[in-house]
Design a protein around this motif. Structure first.
Motif, PDB file in Angstrom:
ATOM      1  N   ALA A 198       5.702  13.551   1.136  1.00 39.01           N
ATOM      2  CA  ALA A 198       5.733  13.279   2.074  1.00 39.01           C
ATOM      3  C   ALA A 198       3.608  12.549   1.951  1.00 39.01           C
ATOM      4  O   ALA A 198       4.304  11.528   2.544  1.00 39.01           O
ATOM      5  N   ASP A 199       3.503  13.501   1.338  1.00 39.20           N
ATOM      6  CA  ASP A 199       1.634  12.760   1.302  1.00 39.20           C
ATOM      7  C   ASP A 199       1.968  11.300   0.573  1.00 39.20           C
ATOM      8  O   ASP A 199       0.855  10.374   0.764  1.00 39.20           O
ATOM      9  N   ALA A 225       4.587   9.086   0.289  1.00 34.18           N
ATOM     10  CA  ALA A 225       5.364   8.302   0.859  1.00 34.18           C
ATOM     11  C   ALA A 225       4.183   8.112   2.162  1.00 34.18           C
ATOM     12  O   ALA A 225       4.392   6.990   2.078  1.00 34.18           O
ATOM     13  N   GLU A 226       3.324   8.505   2.280  1.00 38.71           N
ATOM     14  CA  GLU A 226       2.259   8.082   3.195  1.00 38.71           C
ATOM     15  C   GLU A 226       1.177   6.983   3.057  1.00 38.71           C
ATOM     16  O   GLU A 226       0.927   6.454   3.144  1.00 38.71           O
ATOM     17  N   LYS A 227       0.712   8.062   1.313  1.00 43.53           N
ATOM     18  CA  LYS A 227      -0.441   6.720   0.230  1.00 43.53           C
ATOM     19  C   LYS A 227      -0.217   6.016  -0.013  1.00 43.53           C
ATOM     20  O   LYS A 227      -0.791   5.483  -0.150  1.00 43.53           O
ATOM     21  N   PRO A 238       3.012   3.930  -0.553  1.00 48.56           N
ATOM     22  CA  PRO A 238       4.975   3.365  -0.339  1.00 48.56           C
ATOM     23  C   PRO A 238       5.497   3.042  -0.895  1.00 48.56           C
ATOM     24  O   PRO A 238       4.389   2.194  -1.136  1.00 48.56           O
TER      25      PRO A 238
END
Length: 349
Positions: free
Chosen positions: A337-338, A340-342, A344
């Motif tokens: 998840a981190d 994908a956020e940091k 993309p």
């Protein structure tokens, strides 16, 4: 009387020889027919290189080879065996002390070489100080030979200055390596790899004691043959020494962990997470006991993040090639998840 002494603490040494008795031809350089021993002026004896504090220090075959060669040449030889050993902590302490002494000596060598380089450089400048820049050498003029000699002298000292500068850099590098030896040997990653090697050696010794085959061997002819006699004594000695080393380095890891150093393991990761190594975040395909399965390393060169979905080979096909990354080389962890956020993923076209 010549004495051949063998112990783990002292290695294999030969004492009682003299410079004029001819034993040096039997014990010295192998290329000249010798046994490959070296002379140690600090112990006033011949010694077998790398025989001290080794797991196979009690090498009776090597000792008997030396004694037989000397007796065959007419020498009176006595053989002594000792079970004297040193703890891993004592060996490491001596190693660091010798490294500190080497660092001091190498620093002195580097300082002297740098001083000589500066001297040669100043001499080179002084040699041409009386010649104005850009002034040509007048052929046939009375100053021609004087100018040529000045330039030759300047060139000669400049070359020596460069050579001494290289020598100073060499000794400075050696001094730096010696000064940081303890830091390198106690590095958690290096220490964990050392412990794994020692544990593998311990398992090998235990199999030799029990007379059992290596794991994975399907066929084993005959009954198990446990070690006996002298062979068993030697293996037991090696086992005790290995156990002592594993305990010593295990305490170093425990101390590092207590001081806040993160010791990575399988429980810290799961499939789909990302692991940092060599400046790149690698997607994890599989969490193994000793390693993490990640995309093939060649495909991630120069990339900040490497997902399996981005692992295309040179033919433009999605690559299934993988690499394994040991836990002692892990530099960081990031959840899916981190990541994908940091970082993309690119939008689908």
């Amino acid at each position: 009387m010549i004495t051949v002494h063998c112990s783990s603490a002292e290695g294999i040494t030969v004492t009682g020889t003299s410079r004029a008795d001819g034993s040096n031809k039997l014990l010295g350089n192998r290329s000249k027919g010798g046994l490959g021993l070296k002379w140690g002026s600090h112990i006033d004896a011949w010694y077998v290189p790398h025989s001290r504090d080794r797991h196979n220090s009690l090498n009776r075959a090597r000792v008997e080879e030396i004694a037989t060669r000397l007796r065959g040449a007419g020498f009176t030889v006595e053989v002594e065996y000792s079970d004297q050993t040193r703890t891993a902590e004592a060996r490491e302490t001596e190693l660091y002390e010798r490294a500190d002494a080497r660092a001091d000596a190498y620093t002195g060598f580097a300082r002297n070489a740098a001083r000589r380089s500066d001297t040669h450089r100043e001499t080179a400048r002084a040699a041409t100080a009386g010649i104005p820049l850009g002034q040509p050498i007048l052929l046939g003029h009375h100053s021609q030979r004087r100018h040529e000699r000045a330039l030759e002298r300047s060139d000669n000292h400049t070359r020596k200055a460069i050579a001494e500068g290289d020598r100073a850099a060499h000794w400075a590098g050696r001094a730096n390596a010696a000064a940081h030896l303890e830091e390198h040997r106690k590095n958690p990653g290096v220490t964990r790899r050392r412990i794994e090697r020692l544990e593998e050696q311990l398992r090998r010794v235990q199999r030799a004691i029990d007379g059992t085959p290596p794991p994975g061997r399907r066929r084993w002819y005959g009954e198990p043959m446990p070690a006996t006699g002298e062979h068993l004594d030697r293996l037991q000695h090696d086992k005790a020494q290995l156990a002592d080393e594993i305990a010593h380095w295990g305490a170093i890891i425990a101390q590092a962990e207590a001081e806040g150093v993160k010791i990575w393991g399988p429980d810290d990761f799961q499939r789909g997470d990302f692991v940092l190594y060599s400046g790149t975040w690698w997607e994890i395909k599989r969490v193994n006991k000793k390693t993490l399965t990640v995309p093939w390393g060649h495909l991630g060169i120069g990339r900040t993040i490497m997902r399996f979905a981005d692992a295309y080979n040179r033919h433009g096909q999605l690559s299934t090639d993988t690499d394994t990354l040991p836990y002692d080389k892990v530099q960081g962890h990031m959840s899916a998840a981190d990541a994908a956020e940091k970082f993309p993923p690119p939008a689908a076209v």
